[in-house]
Design a protein around this motif. Structure first.
Motif, PDB file in Angstrom:
ATOM      1  N   UNK A 118       7.082 -17.594  63.905  1.00  0.00           N
ATOM      2  CA  UNK A 118       6.832 -18.495  62.775  1.00  0.00           C
ATOM      3  C   UNK A 118       8.123 -18.925  62.085  1.00  0.00           C
ATOM      4  N   UNK A 119       9.070 -18.018  61.959  1.00  0.00           N
ATOM      5  CA  UNK A 119      10.290 -18.335  61.215  1.00  0.00           C
ATOM      6  C   UNK A 119      11.474 -18.684  62.113  1.00  0.00           C
ATOM      7  N   UNK A 120      11.358 -18.426  63.408  1.00  0.00           N
ATOM      8  CA  UNK A 120      12.456 -18.624  64.356  1.00  0.00           C
ATOM      9  C   UNK A 120      13.690 -17.806  63.986  1.00  0.00           C
ATOM     10  N   UNK A 121      13.457 -16.666  63.339  1.00  0.00           N
ATOM     11  CA  UNK A 121      14.543 -15.782  62.933  1.00  0.00           C
ATOM     12  C   UNK A 121      14.185 -14.359  63.377  1.00  0.00           C
ATOM     13  N   UNK A 122      14.890 -13.824  64.371  1.00  0.00           N
ATOM     14  CA  UNK A 122      14.525 -12.491  64.863  1.00  0.00           C
ATOM     15  C   UNK A 122      14.763 -11.391  63.834  1.00  0.00           C
ATOM     16  N   UNK A 123      15.708 -11.582  62.937  1.00  0.00           N
ATOM     17  CA  UNK A 123      15.974 -10.551  61.932  1.00  0.00           C
ATOM     18  C   UNK A 123      14.816 -10.444  60.934  1.00  0.00           C
ATOM     19  N   UNK A 124      14.240 -11.562  60.571  1.00  0.00           N
ATOM     20  CA  UNK A 124      13.050 -11.519  59.707  1.00  0.00           C
ATOM     21  C   UNK A 124      11.873 -10.890  60.437  1.00  0.00           C
ATOM     22  N   UNK A 125      11.774 -11.138  61.731  1.00  0.00           N
ATOM     23  CA  UNK A 125      10.711 -10.519  62.512  1.00  0.00           C
ATOM     24  C   UNK A 125      10.825  -9.009  62.549  1.00  0.00           C
ATOM     25  N   UNK A 126      12.039  -8.516  62.769  1.00  0.00           N
ATOM     26  CA  UNK A 126      12.255  -7.059  62.775  1.00  0.00           C
ATOM     27  C   UNK A 126      11.959  -6.472  61.402  1.00  0.00           C
ATOM     28  N   UNK A 127      12.409  -7.150  60.359  1.00  0.00           N
ATOM     29  CA  UNK A 127      12.155  -6.667  58.999  1.00  0.00           C
ATOM     30  C   UNK A 127      10.663  -6.646  58.694  1.00  0.00           C
ATOM     31  N   UNK A 128       9.940  -7.679  59.134  1.00  0.00           N
ATOM     32  CA  UNK A 128       8.491  -7.716  58.905  1.00  0.00           C
ATOM     33  C   UNK A 128       7.790  -6.597  59.664  1.00  0.00           C
ATOM     34  N   UNK A 129       8.212  -6.333  60.886  1.00  0.00           N
ATOM     35  CA  UNK A 129       7.621  -5.238  61.654  1.00  0.00           C
ATOM     36  C   UNK A 129       7.849  -3.893  60.995  1.00  0.00           C
ATOM     37  N   UNK A 130       9.042  -3.682  60.490  1.00  0.00           N
ATOM     38  CA  UNK A 130       9.359  -2.426  59.806  1.00  0.00           C
ATOM     39  C   UNK A 130       8.540  -2.296  58.528  1.00  0.00           C
ATOM     40  N   UNK A 131       8.432  -3.391  57.782  1.00  0.00           N
ATOM     41  CA  UNK A 131       7.671  -3.360  56.521  1.00  0.00           C
ATOM     42  C   UNK A 131       6.198  -3.037  56.776  1.00  0.00           C
ATOM     43  N   UNK A 132       5.604  -3.659  57.776  1.00  0.00           N
ATOM     44  CA  UNK A 132       4.186  -3.416  58.058  1.00  0.00           C
ATOM     45  C   UNK A 132       3.972  -1.981  58.514  1.00  0.00           C
ATOM     46  N   UNK A 133       4.868  -1.477  59.341  1.00  0.00           N
ATOM     47  CA  UNK A 133       4.745  -0.094  59.788  1.00  0.00           C
ATOM     48  C   UNK A 133       4.868   0.876  58.612  1.00  0.00           C
ATOM     49  N   UNK A 134       5.793   0.607  57.707  1.00  0.00           N
ATOM     50  CA  UNK A 134       5.950   1.463  56.526  1.00  0.00           C
ATOM     51  C   UNK A 134       4.730   1.400  55.621  1.00  0.00           C
ATOM     52  N   UNK A 135       4.144   0.225  55.475  1.00  0.00           N
ATOM     53  CA  UNK A 135       2.926   0.103  54.660  1.00  0.00           C
ATOM     54  C   UNK A 135       1.766   0.885  55.265  1.00  0.00           C
ATOM     55  N   UNK A 136       1.632   0.848  56.577  1.00  0.00           N
ATOM     56  CA  UNK A 136       0.563   1.605  57.235  1.00  0.00           C
ATOM     57  C   UNK A 136       0.792   3.105  57.057  1.00  0.00           C
ATOM     58  N   UNK A 137       2.032   3.537  57.181  1.00  0.00           N
ATOM     59  CA  UNK A 137       2.349   4.958  56.992  1.00  0.00           C
ATOM     60  C   UNK A 137       2.054   5.393  55.564  1.00  0.00           C
ATOM     61  N   UNK A 138       2.433   4.566  54.600  1.00  0.00           N
ATOM     62  CA  UNK A 138       2.152   4.906  53.201  1.00  0.00           C
ATOM     63  C   UNK A 138       0.653   4.980  52.928  1.00  0.00           C
ATOM     64  N   UNK A 139      -0.104   4.056  53.500  1.00  0.00           N
ATOM     65  CA  UNK A 139      -1.554   4.094  53.332  1.00  0.00           C
ATOM     66  C   UNK A 139      -2.148   5.351  53.949  1.00  0.00           C
ATOM     67  N   UNK A 140      -1.706   5.692  55.147  1.00  0.00           N
ATOM     68  CA  UNK A 140      -2.217   6.899  55.790  1.00  0.00           C
ATOM     69  C   UNK A 140      -1.836   8.147  55.001  1.00  0.00           C
ATOM     70  N   UNK A 141      -0.602   8.200  54.512  1.00  0.00           N
ATOM     71  CA  UNK A 141      -0.181   9.345  53.709  1.00  0.00           C
ATOM     72  C   UNK A 141      -0.959   9.463  52.415  1.00  0.00           C
ATOM     73  N   UNK A 142      -1.223   8.335  51.760  1.00  0.00           N
ATOM     74  CA  UNK A 142      -1.989   8.347  50.518  1.00  0.00           C
ATOM     75  C   UNK A 142      -3.402   8.865  50.757  1.00  0.00           C
ATOM     76  N   UNK A 143      -4.037   8.352  51.802  1.00  0.00           N
ATOM     77  CA  UNK A 143      -5.415   8.779  52.086  1.00  0.00           C
ATOM     78  C   UNK A 143      -5.455  10.245  52.502  1.00  0.00           C
ATOM     79  N   UNK A 144      -4.496  10.686  53.322  1.00  0.00           N
ATOM     80  CA  UNK A 144      -4.522  12.056  53.825  1.00  0.00           C
ATOM     81  C   UNK A 144      -4.121  13.075  52.765  1.00  0.00           C
ATOM     82  N   UNK A 145      -3.148  12.747  51.923  1.00  0.00           N
ATOM     83  CA  UNK A 145      -2.628  13.729  50.968  1.00  0.00           C
ATOM     84  C   UNK A 145      -3.331  13.639  49.614  1.00  0.00           C
TER      85      UNK A 145
END
Length: 93
Positions: A58-85
């Motif tokens: 969508x952005x034609x910028x691989x650095x934004x793509x990597x950052x978006x992937x990292x952000x989504x993965x971190x959000x999923x981890x935080x959600x799982x940690x919140x629900x589990x703990x």
């Protein structure tokens, strides 16, 4: 000669795919050491890869793509940690 070609192809594919699986294994070890059973490592990798590819396209910028992937993965981890703990949810679901 044909056997050497197959071996080199398999070796290159192994070296290319190994870091991703090693990072997921390290994440699993860290999660286990903190007391959380993390069975969703592959799902997090798939969602992160999809979001990274979609954002890169969508952005034609691989650095934004990597950052978006990292952000989504971190959000999923935080959600799982919140629900589990905090919410005492089942870690194996």
């Amino acid at each position: 000669m044909f056997d050497d070609f197959q071996f080199s192809t398999i070796l290159v594919a192994t070296i290319r795919g190994a870091p991703v699986l090693l990072f997921a294994a390290f994440a699993g070890v860290f999660a286990e050491r903190s007391g959380i059973i993390d069975l969703a490592l592959e799902g997090k990798m798939l969602v992160s890869a999809f979001v990274a590819a979609a954002c890169t396209y969508a952005t034609q910028n691989p650095y934004l793509g990597v950052a978006a992937g990292i952000m989504v993965s971190c959000l999923i981890v935080l959600l799982q940690g919140y629900v589990a703990i905090n919410q005492k949810g089942n870690q194996l679901v």
